[in-house]
Design a protein around this motif. Structure first.
Motif, PDB file in Angstrom:
ATOM      1  N   ALA A  12       0.833  -1.208   0.000  1.00  0.00           N
ATOM      2  CA  ALA A  12       0.000   0.000   0.000  1.00  0.00           C
ATOM      3  C   ALA A  12       0.865   1.254   0.000  1.00  0.00           C
ATOM      4  CB  ALA A  12      -0.934   0.000   1.210  1.00  0.00           C
ATOM      5  N   LEU A  13       1.946   1.253   0.766  1.00  0.00           N
ATOM      6  CA  LEU A  13       2.860   2.395   0.775  1.00  0.00           C
ATOM      7  C   LEU A  13       3.534   2.577  -0.581  1.00  0.00           C
ATOM      8  CD1 LEU A  13       4.529   2.088   4.287  1.00  0.00           C
ATOM      9  CD2 LEU A  13       2.966   3.869   3.499  1.00  0.00           C
ATOM     10  N   GLY A  14       3.942   1.480  -1.190  1.00  0.00           N
ATOM     11  CA  GLY A  14       4.559   1.538  -2.522  1.00  0.00           C
ATOM     12  C   GLY A  14       3.595   2.084  -3.558  1.00  0.00           C
ATOM     13  N   TYR A  15       2.356   1.656  -3.507  1.00  0.00           N
ATOM     14  CA  TYR A  15       1.344   2.157  -4.441  1.00  0.00           C
ATOM     15  C   TYR A  15       1.081   3.650  -4.208  1.00  0.00           C
ATOM     16  CZ  TYR A  15      -2.995   3.020  -6.842  1.00  0.00           C
ATOM     17  OH  TYR A  15      -3.946   3.567  -7.652  1.00  0.00           O
ATOM     18  N   ALA A  16       0.989   4.068  -2.948  1.00  0.00           N
ATOM     19  CA  ALA A  16       0.759   5.480  -2.649  1.00  0.00           C
ATOM     20  C   ALA A  16       1.920   6.335  -3.160  1.00  0.00           C
ATOM     21  CB  ALA A  16       0.558   5.676  -1.145  1.00  0.00           C
ATOM     22  N   TRP A  17       3.152   5.867  -2.980  1.00  0.00           N
ATOM     23  CA  TRP A  17       4.344   6.570  -3.474  1.00  0.00           C
ATOM     24  C   TRP A  17       4.299   6.691  -4.989  1.00  0.00           C
ATOM     25  CZ3 TRP A  17       8.533   9.101  -1.606  1.00  0.00           C
ATOM     26  CH2 TRP A  17       9.585   9.303  -2.481  1.00  0.00           C
ATOM     27  N   TRP A  18       4.020   5.593  -5.675  1.00  0.00           N
ATOM     28  CA  TRP A  18       3.965   5.585  -7.135  1.00  0.00           C
ATOM     29  C   TRP A  18       2.860   6.510  -7.633  1.00  0.00           C
ATOM     30  CZ3 TRP A  18      -0.012   3.952 -10.365  1.00  0.00           C
ATOM     31  CH2 TRP A  18       0.310   3.904 -11.730  1.00  0.00           C
TER      32      TRP A  18
END
Length: 106
Positions: A12-18
């Motif tokens: 979820a953090l990776g998706y939010a960053w992207w």
């Protein structure tokens, strides 16, 4: 079980960053295109590139990211110039690039 939760949180953090990075790049491209169109120059390569990323403090006191983008434009089709713009969150804070043509005063 805890491993699955940690992996889901990291995903979820990776998706939010992207997602935030793509939104900033799209806004930088839109601003660069508008500046080129207003100045009557040609936007080159149809894209912008991140050249700098750093932490900053927003006006509301929260920490956030400041992204600097580079884009290219041409005055007459035979040359290439670089422009830069910096976004702090979703707000434009610096810009260097094509400017409106000067009008001579009579």
């Amino acid at each position: 079980m805890p491993t699955a939760i940690v992996l889901m949180l990291l995903g979820a953090l990776g998706y939010a960053w992207w997602n935030a990075s793509r939104a900033a790049a799209e806004q930088a491209e839109r601003l660069g295109r508008q500046a080129c169109q207003a100045a009557g120059v040609q936007w080159l390569d149809q894209t912008v590139h991140v050249t700098d990323l750093r932490l900053c403090r927003h006006d509301n006191g929260w920490l956030g990211l400041e992204r600097t983008f580079r884009f290219d434009y041409s005055l007459n089709g035979d040359d290439r110039h670089s422009g830069r713009l910096t976004l702090r969150g979703d707000r434009l804070v610096t810009f260097s690039g094509p400017v409106l043509p000067s009008r001579e005063l009579s």
